[in-house]
Scaffold this motif. Structure first.
Motif, PDB file in Angstrom:
ATOM      1  N   GLY A  23     -36.344  58.493 -75.630  1.00 28.68           N
ATOM      2  CA  GLY A  23     -36.538  59.397 -75.745  1.00 28.68           C
ATOM      3  C   GLY A  23     -36.953  60.175 -77.214  1.00 28.68           C
ATOM      4  O   GLY A  23     -37.589  61.099 -77.689  1.00 28.68           O
ATOM      5  N   SER A  24     -36.004  58.889 -78.422  1.00 20.40           N
ATOM      6  CA  SER A  24     -35.873  59.397 -79.701  1.00 20.40           C
ATOM      7  C   SER A  24     -37.363  59.025 -80.459  1.00 20.40           C
ATOM      8  O   SER A  24     -38.316  59.920 -81.501  1.00 20.40           O
ATOM      9  CB  SER A  24     -34.983  58.647 -80.351  1.00 20.40           C
ATOM     10  OG  SER A  24     -35.194  57.690 -79.971  1.00 20.40           O
ATOM     11  N   GLY A  25     -38.547  57.746 -79.465  1.00 20.60           N
ATOM     12  CA  GLY A  25     -39.595  57.547 -80.515  1.00 20.60           C
ATOM     13  C   GLY A  25     -38.865  56.386 -81.399  1.00 20.60           C
ATOM     14  O   GLY A  25     -40.237  55.517 -81.823  1.00 20.60           O
ATOM     15  N   LEU A  26     -37.714  56.037 -81.550  1.00 23.53           N
ATOM     16  CA  LEU A  26     -37.067  55.096 -82.445  1.00 23.53           C
ATOM     17  C   LEU A  26     -37.054  54.134 -82.030  1.00 23.53           C
ATOM     18  O   LEU A  26     -35.958  53.587 -81.634  1.00 23.53           O
ATOM     19  CB  LEU A  26     -36.041  55.270 -83.266  1.00 23.53           C
ATOM     20  CG  LEU A  26     -36.625  57.008 -84.345  1.00 23.53           C
ATOM     21  CD1 LEU A  26     -34.764  57.387 -84.814  1.00 23.53           C
ATOM     22  CD2 LEU A  26     -36.947  56.769 -85.696  1.00 23.53           C
ATOM     23  N   THR A  27     -37.528  52.756 -83.105  1.00 22.70           N
ATOM     24  CA  THR A  27     -37.157  51.566 -82.294  1.00 22.70           C
ATOM     25  C   THR A  27     -37.514  50.914 -83.200  1.00 22.70           C
ATOM     26  O   THR A  27     -37.500  51.222 -85.024  1.00 22.70           O
ATOM     27  CB  THR A  27     -38.827  50.802 -81.058  1.00 22.70           C
ATOM     28  OG1 THR A  27     -40.045  51.028 -82.269  1.00 22.70           O
ATOM     29  CG2 THR A  27     -38.847  51.460 -80.025  1.00 22.70           C
ATOM     30  N   ALA A  28     -36.668  49.274 -83.324  1.00 24.68           N
ATOM     31  CA  ALA A  28     -36.711  48.361 -84.430  1.00 24.68           C
ATOM     32  C   ALA A  28     -36.654  47.527 -83.032  1.00 24.68           C
ATOM     33  O   ALA A  28     -36.133  46.572 -82.394  1.00 24.68           O
ATOM     34  CB  ALA A  28     -34.944  48.565 -84.891  1.00 24.68           C
ATOM     35  N   GLU A  29     -37.002  46.026 -84.423  1.00 21.85           N
ATOM     36  CA  GLU A  29     -36.724  44.104 -83.683  1.00 21.85           C
ATOM     37  C   GLU A  29     -35.223  44.449 -84.165  1.00 21.85           C
ATOM     38  O   GLU A  29     -34.643  44.595 -85.102  1.00 21.85           O
ATOM     39  CB  GLU A  29     -37.901  43.391 -84.600  1.00 21.85           C
ATOM     40  CG  GLU A  29     -38.870  43.777 -84.210  1.00 21.85           C
ATOM     41  CD  GLU A  29     -40.393  42.743 -84.810  1.00 21.85           C
ATOM     42  OE1 GLU A  29     -40.065  41.907 -85.665  1.00 21.85           O
ATOM     43  OE2 GLU A  29     -41.008  42.920 -83.576  1.00 21.85           O
ATOM     44  N   ALA A  30     -35.001  43.816 -83.113  1.00 21.77           N
ATOM     45  CA  ALA A  30     -33.367  42.968 -83.162  1.00 21.77           C
ATOM     46  C   ALA A  30     -32.864  41.501 -83.000  1.00 21.77           C
ATOM     47  O   ALA A  30     -33.960  41.261 -82.132  1.00 21.77           O
ATOM     48  CB  ALA A  30     -32.428  44.392 -82.395  1.00 21.77           C
ATOM     49  N   ARG A  31     -32.604  41.591 -83.723  1.00 22.34           N
ATOM     50  CA  ARG A  31     -31.770  39.587 -83.542  1.00 22.34           C
ATOM     51  C   ARG A  31     -30.674  39.527 -82.081  1.00 22.34           C
ATOM     52  O   ARG A  31     -29.538  40.651 -82.682  1.00 22.34           O
ATOM     53  CB  ARG A  31     -32.028  38.923 -84.423  1.00 22.34           C
ATOM     54  CG  ARG A  31     -31.694  37.449 -84.460  1.00 22.34           C
ATOM     55  CD  ARG A  31     -31.982  36.068 -85.307  1.00 22.34           C
ATOM     56  NE  ARG A  31     -32.895  36.300 -86.360  1.00 22.34           N
ATOM     57  CZ  ARG A  31     -34.009  35.837 -85.589  1.00 22.34           C
ATOM     58  NH1 ARG A  31     -33.623  35.081 -85.056  1.00 22.34           N
ATOM     59  NH2 ARG A  31     -34.382  35.321 -86.403  1.00 22.34           N
ATOM     60  N   CYS A  32     -30.499  38.832 -81.410  1.00 20.49           N
ATOM     61  CA  CYS A  32     -30.207  38.459 -80.234  1.00 20.49           C
ATOM     62  C   CYS A  32     -29.468  37.954 -80.882  1.00 20.49           C
ATOM     63  O   CYS A  32     -29.392  36.241 -81.180  1.00 20.49           O
ATOM     64  CB  CYS A  32     -30.400  37.753 -78.842  1.00 20.49           C
ATOM     65  SG  CYS A  32     -28.792  37.509 -78.229  1.00 20.49           S
ATOM     66  N   LEU A  33     -27.692  38.013 -81.934  1.00 15.11           N
ATOM     67  CA  LEU A  33     -26.525  36.898 -82.513  1.00 15.11           C
ATOM     68  C   LEU A  33     -26.142  35.948 -81.321  1.00 15.11           C
ATOM     69  O   LEU A  33     -25.394  35.460 -81.972  1.00 15.11           O
ATOM     70  CB  LEU A  33     -25.926  37.890 -83.651  1.00 15.11           C
ATOM     71  CG  LEU A  33     -26.187  38.683 -84.325  1.00 15.11           C
ATOM     72  CD1 LEU A  33     -25.767  39.622 -85.288  1.00 15.11           C
ATOM     73  CD2 LEU A  33     -27.772  38.346 -85.474  1.00 15.11           C
ATOM     74  N   ARG A  34     -25.773  36.810 -79.911  1.00 10.63           N
ATOM     75  CA  ARG A  34     -24.656  36.002 -79.772  1.00 10.63           C
ATOM     76  C   ARG A  34     -24.458  36.438 -78.561  1.00 10.63           C
ATOM     77  O   ARG A  34     -25.177  38.229 -78.066  1.00 10.63           O
ATOM     78  CB  ARG A  34     -23.136  36.314 -80.118  1.00 10.63           C
ATOM     79  CG  ARG A  34     -22.301  35.696 -78.730  1.00 10.63           C
ATOM     80  CD  ARG A  34     -20.465  36.195 -80.016  1.00 10.63           C
ATOM     81  NE  ARG A  34     -19.563  34.958 -78.922  1.00 10.63           N
ATOM     82  CZ  ARG A  34     -18.697  36.209 -78.854  1.00 10.63           C
ATOM     83  NH1 ARG A  34     -18.721  37.373 -78.812  1.00 10.63           N
ATOM     84  NH2 ARG A  34     -17.902  34.927 -78.320  1.00 10.63           N
ATOM     85  N   THR A  35     -25.152  35.797 -76.465  1.00  4.93           N
ATOM     86  CA  THR A  35     -24.263  36.121 -75.623  1.00  4.93           C
ATOM     87  C   THR A  35     -23.178  35.558 -74.828  1.00  4.93           C
ATOM     88  O   THR A  35     -22.813  34.621 -75.610  1.00  4.93           O
ATOM     89  CB  THR A  35     -25.604  35.152 -75.296  1.00  4.93           C
ATOM     90  OG1 THR A  35     -25.941  34.142 -74.455  1.00  4.93           O
ATOM     91  CG2 THR A  35     -27.166  36.211 -75.368  1.00  4.93           C
ATOM     92  N   TYR A  36     -22.166  36.139 -74.114  1.00  8.91           N
ATOM     93  CA  TYR A  36     -21.063  35.562 -73.580  1.00  8.91           C
ATOM     94  C   TYR A  36     -21.451  36.554 -72.129  1.00  8.91           C
ATOM     95  O   TYR A  36     -21.449  37.168 -72.253  1.00  8.91           O
ATOM     96  CB  TYR A  36     -19.850  35.689 -74.038  1.00  8.91           C
ATOM     97  CG  TYR A  36     -19.285  37.313 -74.523  1.00  8.91           C
ATOM     98  CD1 TYR A  36     -18.835  38.035 -73.773  1.00  8.91           C
ATOM     99  CD2 TYR A  36     -20.221  38.218 -76.191  1.00  8.91           C
ATOM    100  CE1 TYR A  36     -18.044  38.751 -74.070  1.00  8.91           C
ATOM    101  CE2 TYR A  36     -19.906  39.214 -76.210  1.00  8.91           C
ATOM    102  CZ  TYR A  36     -18.956  39.632 -75.037  1.00  8.91           C
ATOM    103  OH  TYR A  36     -18.560  41.047 -75.701  1.00  8.91           O
ATOM    104  N   THR A  37     -20.010  35.621 -71.323  1.00 11.51           N
ATOM    105  CA  THR A  37     -20.276  35.712 -70.352  1.00 11.51           C
ATOM    106  C   THR A  37     -18.620  36.258 -70.422  1.00 11.51           C
ATOM    107  O   THR A  37     -17.808  36.011 -70.817  1.00 11.51           O
ATOM    108  CB  THR A  37     -20.364  35.188 -68.821  1.00 11.51           C
ATOM    109  OG1 THR A  37     -20.207  34.037 -68.894  1.00 11.51           O
ATOM    110  CG2 THR A  37     -21.887  35.290 -69.382  1.00 11.51           C
ATOM    111  N   THR A  38     -18.402  37.978 -69.123  1.00 14.45           N
ATOM    112  CA  THR A  38     -16.654  37.768 -68.700  1.00 14.45           C
ATOM    113  C   THR A  38     -17.060  38.055 -66.984  1.00 14.45           C
ATOM    114  O   THR A  38     -17.914  38.664 -67.005  1.00 14.45           O
ATOM    115  CB  THR A  38     -16.533  38.954 -69.586  1.00 14.45           C
ATOM    116  OG1 THR A  38     -17.457  40.482 -69.266  1.00 14.45           O
ATOM    117  CG2 THR A  38     -16.542  39.232 -70.825  1.00 14.45           C
TER     118      THR A  38
END
Length: 153
Positions: free
Chosen positions: A35-50
């Motif tokens: 709802g804030s309306g603020l967005t940014a482009e982010a980079r995925c640095l890491r993925t992992y599973t548990t």
């Protein structure tokens, strides 16, 4: 011995209340970020599973992503989010939604207010029924032990 019939359900109720507050808090954070309306482009640095479970119980796997983005005021923020899409891999650029006051509570989930309400509502209903069941169990045990004392002195 009868104390056990009160302590165990109280511990279960405490755990359920803790989970209930976490579910409601995270749903509010995500809804606020959308709802804030603020967005940014982010980079995925890491993925992992548990994984959890095993043995005689079902194994459950959770996918986690670690993202980093820069807010409008130039601050670099890194956050982790679970249950993200399996199609996002390290190095991908995604859109994140955040609140200016708490960018570390951002979300990379696309806005889906109905889905969020359904998921949160079902979990709240389940935990409510669970807590009610524990309370009913304690009342029944209390009545049983108080009447048993009258019949078996």
């Amino acid at each position: 011995m009868e104390v056990l019939f009160y302590v165990v359900p109280l511990l279960m109720i405490g755990t359920a209340v803790f989970l209930l507050t976490r579910v409601v808090r995270r749903a509010r954070e995500v809804r606020s970020a959308w709802g804030s309306g603020l967005t940014a482009e982010a980079r995925c640095l890491r993925t992992y599973t548990t994984t959890s479970g095993g043995g005689e119980t079902m194994v459950s796997t959770t996918l986690h992503h670690v993202y980093e983005f820069t807010t409008r005021d130039g601050r670099s923020v890194r956050f982790e989010e679970s249950n993200g899409p399996a199609t996002v891999v390290e190095g991908d650029i995604v859109t994140v939604h955040y609140v200016a006051e708490r960018p570390e509570r951002a979300t990379a989930h696309a806005p889906a207010r109905g889905k969020l309400a359904a998921e949160s509502g079902c979990l709240v209903a389940f935990l409510g029924v669970f807590i009610t069941g524990c309370v009913i169990f304690m009342v029944v045990v209390h009545v049983f032990f108080s009447t048993a004392d009258a019949f078996f002195p």
